[in-house]
Design a protein around this motif. Structure first.
Motif, PDB file in Angstrom:
ATOM      1  N   ASP A   1     -33.906 -13.870   9.339  1.00 39.78           N
ATOM      2  CA  ASP A   1     -33.848 -14.703   7.733  1.00 39.78           C
ATOM      3  C   ASP A   1     -32.208 -13.910   7.719  1.00 39.78           C
ATOM      4  N   LEU A   2     -32.624 -12.765   7.005  1.00 46.20           N
ATOM      5  CA  LEU A   2     -32.143 -11.856   6.380  1.00 46.20           C
ATOM      6  C   LEU A   2     -30.928 -10.437   6.776  1.00 46.20           C
TER       7      LEU A   2
ATOM      8  N   PRO B   1     -12.447  -0.016   6.874  1.00 46.29           N
ATOM      9  CA  PRO B   1     -11.306   0.687   5.580  1.00 46.29           C
ATOM     10  C   PRO B   1     -11.977  -0.103   4.722  1.00 46.29           C
ATOM     11  N   VAL B   2     -13.222  -1.171   4.821  1.00 45.71           N
ATOM     12  CA  VAL B   2     -13.965  -2.140   3.687  1.00 45.71           C
ATOM     13  C   VAL B   2     -15.425  -1.843   3.546  1.00 45.71           C
ATOM     14  N   SER B   3     -16.346  -2.000   2.770  1.00 40.48           N
ATOM     15  CA  SER B   3     -17.070  -1.886   3.120  1.00 40.48           C
ATOM     16  C   SER B   3     -17.930  -3.213   3.352  1.00 40.48           C
ATOM     17  N   TYR B   4     -19.232  -2.693   4.170  1.00 42.15           N
ATOM     18  CA  TYR B   4     -20.052  -3.660   4.890  1.00 42.15           C
ATOM     19  C   TYR B   4     -21.088  -3.860   5.167  1.00 42.15           C
ATOM     20  N   LYS B   5     -21.434  -3.213   3.316  1.00 37.67           N
ATOM     21  CA  LYS B   5     -22.754  -2.600   3.216  1.00 37.67           C
ATOM     22  C   LYS B   5     -24.073  -4.022   3.169  1.00 37.67           C
ATOM     23  N   GLN B   6     -24.989  -4.728   3.293  1.00 36.05           N
ATOM     24  CA  GLN B   6     -25.617  -5.511   3.350  1.00 36.05           C
ATOM     25  C   GLN B   6     -25.006  -6.299   3.917  1.00 36.05           C
TER      26      GLN B   6
ATOM     27  N   ASP C   1     -16.119 -10.636  17.660  1.00 35.32           N
ATOM     28  CA  ASP C   1     -15.623 -10.523  18.895  1.00 35.32           C
ATOM     29  C   ASP C   1     -14.405 -10.330  19.393  1.00 35.32           C
ATOM     30  N   ALA C   2     -14.556  -9.966  20.546  1.00 32.68           N
ATOM     31  CA  ALA C   2     -14.101  -8.749  21.630  1.00 32.68           C
ATOM     32  C   ALA C   2     -12.423 -10.328  22.074  1.00 32.68           C
ATOM     33  N   GLU C   3     -12.542 -11.261  21.717  1.00 31.84           N
ATOM     34  CA  GLU C   3     -11.644 -12.011  23.378  1.00 31.84           C
ATOM     35  C   GLU C   3     -10.628 -12.283  21.784  1.00 31.84           C
ATOM     36  N   GLN C   4     -10.950 -11.782  20.432  1.00 31.78           N
ATOM     37  CA  GLN C   4      -9.977 -12.024  19.208  1.00 31.78           C
ATOM     38  C   GLN C   4      -9.608 -10.440  18.177  1.00 31.78           C
ATOM     39  N   LEU C   5     -10.757  -9.523  19.130  1.00 35.79           N
ATOM     40  CA  LEU C   5     -10.253  -7.997  18.200  1.00 35.79           C
ATOM     41  C   LEU C   5     -10.670  -8.245  16.573  1.00 35.79           C
ATOM     42  N   GLU C   6     -11.649  -8.978  16.708  1.00 36.61           N
ATOM     43  CA  GLU C   6     -11.482  -9.368  15.690  1.00 36.61           C
ATOM     44  C   GLU C   6     -13.466  -9.378  15.060  1.00 36.61           C
ATOM     45  N   LEU C   7     -13.845  -8.813  13.748  1.00 39.78           N
ATOM     46  CA  LEU C   7     -15.202  -8.783  13.053  1.00 39.78           C
ATOM     47  C   LEU C   7     -14.754  -9.940  12.025  1.00 39.78           C
ATOM     48  N   THR C   8     -15.941 -10.052  12.176  1.00 37.84           N
ATOM     49  CA  THR C   8     -16.382 -11.256  11.146  1.00 37.84           C
ATOM     50  C   THR C   8     -17.592 -10.509  10.076  1.00 37.84           C
ATOM     51  N   VAL C   9     -17.297 -10.326   9.411  1.00 37.37           N
ATOM     52  CA  VAL C   9     -18.273  -9.714   7.736  1.00 37.37           C
ATOM     53  C   VAL C   9     -18.973 -10.694   7.215  1.00 37.37           C
ATOM     54  N   GLU C  10     -20.564 -11.043   7.157  1.00 39.22           N
ATOM     55  CA  GLU C  10     -20.404 -12.396   6.330  1.00 39.22           C
ATOM     56  C   GLU C  10     -22.066 -11.402   5.580  1.00 39.22           C
ATOM     57  N   SER C  11     -21.744 -11.631   4.332  1.00 38.07           N
ATOM     58  CA  SER C  11     -22.089 -11.294   3.011  1.00 38.07           C
ATOM     59  C   SER C  11     -22.896 -12.083   2.060  1.00 38.07           C
ATOM     60  N   ASN C  12     -24.139 -11.569   1.731  1.00 40.77           N
ATOM     61  CA  ASN C  12     -25.039 -12.861   0.732  1.00 40.77           C
ATOM     62  C   ASN C  12     -24.962 -12.370  -0.472  1.00 40.77           C
TER      63      ASN C  12
ATOM     64  N   ASN D   1     -33.036 -19.882  -2.764  1.00 42.64           N
ATOM     65  CA  ASN D   1     -32.786 -20.302  -2.165  1.00 42.64           C
ATOM     66  C   ASN D   1     -30.864 -20.774  -1.521  1.00 42.64           C
ATOM     67  N   ASP D   2     -30.489 -20.916  -2.400  1.00 42.62           N
ATOM     68  CA  ASP D   2     -29.024 -21.673  -2.474  1.00 42.62           C
ATOM     69  C   ASP D   2     -28.413 -20.189  -2.481  1.00 42.62           C
ATOM     70  N   THR D   3     -28.042 -18.838  -1.610  1.00 38.91           N
ATOM     71  CA  THR D   3     -27.244 -17.792  -2.114  1.00 38.91           C
ATOM     72  C   THR D   3     -26.147 -18.325  -1.199  1.00 38.91           C
ATOM     73  N   GLU D   4     -25.155 -18.076  -1.677  1.00 36.29           N
ATOM     74  CA  GLU D   4     -23.830 -18.019  -1.088  1.00 36.29           C
ATOM     75  C   GLU D   4     -23.469 -16.284  -0.318  1.00 36.29           C
ATOM     76  N   LYS D   5     -22.916 -17.420   1.382  1.00 37.38           N
ATOM     77  CA  LYS D   5     -22.667 -16.449   1.915  1.00 37.38           C
ATOM     78  C   LYS D   5     -21.112 -16.511   1.879  1.00 37.38           C
ATOM     79  N   VAL D   6     -20.972 -15.261   2.140  1.00 41.09           N
ATOM     80  CA  VAL D   6     -19.089 -14.602   2.455  1.00 41.09           C
ATOM     81  C   VAL D   6     -18.240 -14.263   3.151  1.00 41.09           C
ATOM     82  N   GLN D   7     -17.504 -14.936   3.176  1.00 38.50           N
ATOM     83  CA  GLN D   7     -17.363 -14.596   5.383  1.00 38.50           C
ATOM     84  C   GLN D   7     -15.954 -13.898   5.058  1.00 38.50           C
ATOM     85  N   THR D   8     -15.641 -11.987   5.347  1.00 34.69           N
ATOM     86  CA  THR D   8     -14.807 -11.766   6.063  1.00 34.69           C
ATOM     87  C   THR D   8     -13.904 -11.837   7.130  1.00 34.69           C
TER      88      THR D   8
END
Length: 183
Positions: A107-108, A130-135, A141-152, A164-171
């Motif tokens: 879940d987490l 260079p950005v924090s990705y902790k927690q 995405d190997a085709e786009q050469l892109e990382l998606t970092v999803e933080s709760n 229950n309603d944690t907001e997810k932030v994507q970078t």
């Protein structure tokens, strides 16, 4: 004699620019970096994928692990119900770098991102990310050469079940030749 020297130089130049493929990287990977799978497990998975078979093996923890995707520059392993590993080969200023993303949880989910040269010597993560990705959960995405970092967006990890309603932030981070940058 000139033709011989020219031929030798051409062969050396071709060897210098030869790119490692993901299957080769997996074969040379130290067992200590992926404790779920021995070298024999990884070799079996590669052979199964190349034969268009289900690449599932019994892992070192007596469970099942599967190589779900393998291309020349990407591999995705489902190690267990709660653990995955993604590996991407990236070109960095004329050399290749291996990005390894280990993700844990159901879940987490939380990821650990590491970088290696093609000899599997660890490189400083902050050099490439260079950005924090902790927690956070990280996906490549190997085709786009892109990382998606999803933080709760939560404050107290043990209280996660009550939120229950944690907001997810994507970078989104794009590979720009020598590191990932916000896109």
């Amino acid at each position: 004699m000139r033709q011989f020297l020219f031929s030798m130089l051409l062969m050396l130049a071709n060897g210098a620019f030869a790119q490692m493929k993901m299957s080769e990287a997996l074969k040379s990977m130290p067992d200590s970096l992926l404790t779920y799978l021995s070298q024999n497990n990884r070799l079996d998975c590669i052979d199964f994928r190349e034969a268009n078979m289900k690449a599932e093996v019994r892992n070192e923890l007596d469970g099942k692990s599967e190589l779900l995707q393998l291309t020349n520059n990407y591999a995705f392993f489902q190690l267990s119900a709660a653990s995955t590993v993604e590996l991407g080969l990236l070109d960095a200023d004329g050399q290749q770098v291996i990005c390894m993303i280990q993700t844990y949880g159901t879940d987490l989910r939380e990821s650990v991102v590491s970088f290696f040269n093609t000899s599997w010597q660890q490189l400083p993560t902050e050099q490439f990310l260079p950005v924090s990705y902790k927690q956070s959960a990280v996906h490549y995405d190997a085709e786009q050469l892109e990382l998606t970092v999803e933080s709760n967006n939560y404050i107290d990890r043990p209280a996660f079940e009550e939120q229950n309603d944690t907001e997810k932030v994507q970078t989104k981070l794009k590979w720009v030749g020598d590191k990932f940058k916000k896109s």
